[in-house]
Scaffold this active site. Structure first.
Site, PDB file in Angstrom:
ATOM      1  CE  LYS A 155      -3.355   2.591   2.141  1.00 58.86           C
ATOM      2  NZ  LYS A 155      -3.905   2.726   3.527  1.00 58.86           N
ATOM      3  CE  LYS A 167       5.817  -1.240   9.065  1.00 57.95           C
ATOM      4  NZ  LYS A 167       5.393  -0.500   9.020  1.00 57.95           N
ATOM      5  N   GLY A 205      -5.068  -1.383   4.911  1.00 62.76           N
ATOM      6  CA  GLY A 205      -4.301  -2.650   4.677  1.00 62.76           C
ATOM      7  C   GLY A 205      -4.735  -3.805   4.985  1.00 62.76           C
ATOM      8  NE  ARG A 206      -5.755  -3.729  11.105  1.00 66.12           N
ATOM      9  CZ  ARG A 206      -5.544  -2.647  11.081  1.00 66.12           C
ATOM     10  NH1 ARG A 206      -4.171  -2.598   9.956  1.00 66.12           N
ATOM     11  NH2 ARG A 206      -5.843  -1.457  12.189  1.00 66.12           N
ATOM     12  CD  GLU A 258       9.348  -6.444   7.210  1.00 72.33           C
ATOM     13  OE1 GLU A 258       8.986  -5.252   6.730  1.00 72.33           O
ATOM     14  OE2 GLU A 258       9.019  -6.683   8.110  1.00 72.33           O
ATOM     15  CG  HIS A 261      -3.969 -35.349  17.089  1.00 69.50           C
ATOM     16  ND1 HIS A 261      -4.117 -36.513  17.527  1.00 69.50           N
ATOM     17  CD2 HIS A 261      -4.992 -35.124  15.740  1.00 69.50           C
ATOM     18  CE1 HIS A 261      -4.900 -37.312  17.420  1.00 69.50           C
ATOM     19  NE2 HIS A 261      -5.732 -36.341  16.166  1.00 69.50           N
TER      20      HIS A 261
HETATM   21  O1  LIG Z   1       1.153  -2.535   2.316  1.00 71.99           O
HETATM   22  P1  LIG Z   1       2.124  -2.241   2.647  1.00 71.99           P
HETATM   23  O2  LIG Z   1       2.115  -0.585   3.014  1.00 71.99           O
HETATM   24  O3  LIG Z   1       3.526  -3.153   2.376  1.00 71.99           O
HETATM   25  O4  LIG Z   1       2.221  -2.657   4.597  1.00 71.99           O
HETATM   26  C1  LIG Z   1       2.289  -3.236   4.621  1.00 71.99           C
HETATM   27  C2  LIG Z   1       1.535  -3.955   6.293  1.00 71.99           C
HETATM   28  O5  LIG Z   1       2.468  -3.160   7.148  1.00 71.99           O
HETATM   29  C3  LIG Z   1       2.035  -2.435   8.563  1.00 71.99           C
HETATM   30  O6  LIG Z   1       1.878  -1.530   8.284  1.00 71.99           O
HETATM   31  C4  LIG Z   1       2.592  -3.080   9.229  1.00 71.99           C
HETATM   32  O7  LIG Z   1       2.669  -4.496   9.870  1.00 71.99           O
HETATM   33  C5  LIG Z   1       0.353  -3.308   8.141  1.00 71.99           C
HETATM   34  O8  LIG Z   1      -0.838  -2.380   8.415  1.00 71.99           O
HETATM   35  C6  LIG Z   1       0.252  -3.357   6.711  1.00 71.99           C
HETATM   36  O9  LIG Z   1      -0.952  -4.729   5.918  1.00 71.99           O
END
Ligand SMILES: O=P(O)(O)OC[C@H]1O[C@](O)(CO)[C@@H](O)[C@@H]1O
Length: 542
Positions: free
Chosen positions: A198, A512, A257-258, A204, A374
């Site tokens: 987003k 972060k 995002g979620r 990452e 289990h």
């Molecule tokens: O889509 P982006 O901006 O890479 O963010 C990934 C995720 O990182 C967060 O901002 C924090 O973990 C989430 O809310 C989001 O879904």
């Protein structure tokens, strides 16, 4: 009366008094013994699913008080504000409009823009699915959190709807083992990378995308090929372009995002299951949106689940909830729900920034059934904590067209076993086994030397352990859409009563920022100014 927080309502104190008087000792077994129609009373039909709440520690007076609490907190007006696009994400000054993404064409807010974005994304997905023309056999989706969990969970759940010869892979972890494992069996000319972020600033995702690009070029592909083999989904199209990606499917800041799998972030879902099925996923979610928006609170499935969550968390003091989907395709659902619920409602201050005197999000965890039985079900049955369990069962299996003949008969039989296991677990949690029963039973594997009374104490179960069962006819795009929307709205209901902002996530920022400061120290070895533990660990690593 309108209050901004549940503890300001007079019904909060009344619920506490009710809990002290009878709620604490409520016994589901007795309730079934005295209420002939308990199952009918405490079950709800919602779009695409049936909800059995009858094995919960709830009765009519409790629900009545919870409903009054919800009304005091303005749940209906809060819901209406959410759906009308008010800036309910207060700390980021944004509307929260994932529901607009699944409204039918012409309905819902921003409809024109939403439909245009959806059509473009679906057309592209179909072009990739035309493997004879696209030449693509493998799609690697790179994203994390909300840009990974929803798409990965849905693609896993809807395997029966996917196209043979087109494989979807999900890479999220900054740990290079994730990408390396996926790339091992891939060929650059037949691989498409979708970089989903987003913000397009997530460490990452950018690290994995850079490494993927390096692998692609090292495999003999040219810079000019990058345009055809890398696309992005992002609300920060400028950053995606600056990164070197020519095609970006954009979306809006009012999609959290979620809550973004319904947007272009769902591109891998559309590639996996096709445009028509993706539209069914949206339609299922929309049906649940309508149910949430228009059904009276007392029969409203997400509202009932949310109220039960508040009852368990704030009065019973249960600290976690276990989710047990009895469908292997839903094995990633607990991970998806962890972000949905714990990132949304893992908050400690109210909308005014005041520290809350009560608990918010429980820990949400689980595993696909029957595997969980289990592993940790021992604790659910006989451990010292009471953990409400949510069973999800699917009546009809769908193994895919390759399952025929004897195999189909065998797997259908296994499905009966799966359903029997699911029912048996919720039954056992509720029923328990008394000391007297355990004493009279023969247990072939039990010690012959231990006193029978001692053995019976080990072999008895307290029972009265609450559970909810959600029943789906089949796991289809439509029913899955409805199931996910049910959870989204339930999380909203809890947040609305707790008076928190369910739509920000400041809690992930500190880690972060500290990571960015620590990163150079891993190269230069400078441990100066660090706390003793971090300095010690850094030196050990180096
Ligand atoms: O889509 P982006 O901006 O890479 O963010 C990934 C995720 O990182 C967060 O901002 C924090 O973990 C989430 O809310 C989001 O879904």
């Amino acid at each position: 009366m309108g209050v901004s927080r549940c503890d300001q309502s007079p019904h909060w104190a009344l619920l506490q008094a009710h809990f002290n008087a009878s709620g604490r000792d409520f016994d589901v077994r007795q309730a079934f013994a005295t209420e002939a129609d308990r199952f009918a009373q405490w079950s709800v039909a919602a779009p695409e699913l049936f909800l059995d709440l009858s094995k919960n520690r709830i009765d009519a007076p409790t629900l009545d008080l919870l409903l009054q609490l919800a009304r005091d907190c303005g749940l209906e007006s809060q819901r209406d504000a959410l759906l009308a696009g008010a800036p309910v994400n207060l700390t980021e000054g944004r509307a929260v409009l994932h529901t607009a993404l699944r409204a039918p064409a012409g309905a819902g807010l921003h409809s024109e823009a939403v439909q245009a974005s959806l059509s473009a994304m679906l057309a592209y997905a179909e072009s990739v699915r035309d493997t004879a023309r696209s030449g693509i056999t493998d799609v690697v989706h790179i994203g994390i959190g909300g840009s990974d969990l929803g798409p990965a969970m849905v693609v896993g759940a809807l395997q029966a709807y996917t196209q043979p010869g087109l494989r979807l892979h999900f890479v999220s972890n900054v740990d290079g083992h994730d990408l390396a494992g996926v790339l091992r069996d891939l060929q650059a000319p037949t691989t498409l990378f979708v970089v989903a972020s987003k913000t397009f600033t997530t460490q990452e995702t950018l690290a994995n995308a850079l490494s993927a690009k390096a692998w692609f070029l090292a495999a003999g592909m040219r810079q000019a090929d990058v345009a055809r083999h890398f696309v992005a989904t992002s609300s920060n199209t400028a950053a995606a372009a600056a990164f070197g990606i020519e095609t970006t499917f954009g979306f809006w800041d009012w999609v959290g995002g979620r809550y973004s799998l319904w947007s272009v972030i769902g591109l891998p879902i559309a590639i996996a299951i096709g445009a028509e099925n993706f539209r069914s996923l949206l339609a299922g979610a929309h049906a649940m949106d309508e149910h949430f928006a228009h059904t009276p609170l007392a029969r409203n499935a997400p509202v009932l689940l949310g109220l039960l969550d508040v009852w368990y968390r704030n009065f019973h003091g249960f600290t976690s909830r276990s989710v047990a989907p009895y469908h292997q395709g839903l094995k990633r659902l607990p991970a998806y729900l962890q972000q949905l619920e714990m990132e949304s409602n893992g908050k400690r201050v109210d909308l005014q920034g005041q520290v809350l005197p009560y608990a918010t999000s429980p820990v949400v965890w689980g595993e696909a059934g029957s595997n969980g039985q289990h592993a940790y079900f021992q604790m659910l049955h006989q451990g010292t904590d009471v953990i409400p369990v949510e069973f999800i069962a699917v009546k009809k299996p769908n193994f895919g067209p390759h399952v025929q003949g004897e195999l189909a008969r065998g797997l259908a039989d296994q499905h009966q076993k799966l359903l029997a296991n699911c029912l048996a677990q919720s039954q056992a949690l509720m029923q328990g086994k008394s000391y007297e029963e355990a004493l009279t039973e023969q247990a072939p594997t039990a010690s012959k030397t231990l006193a029978p009374e001692v053995l019976a104490r080990h072999r008895s179960f307290p029972g009265n352990r609450p559970s909810t069962t959600m029943l789906l006819d089949a796991l289809s795009p439509r029913s899955l859409g409805a199931l996910i929307a049910l959870y989204e709205h339930r999380v909203f209901v809890c947040g609305a009563l707790w008076g928190i902002n369910s739509f920000d996530q400041w809690g992930v920022e500190l880690g972060k920022a500290l990571c960015n400061k620590l990163l150079p120290r891993l190269s230069n070895g400078d441990a100066g100014g660090l706390d003793g533990s971090t300095a010690g660990l850094l030196q050990k690593i180096l």
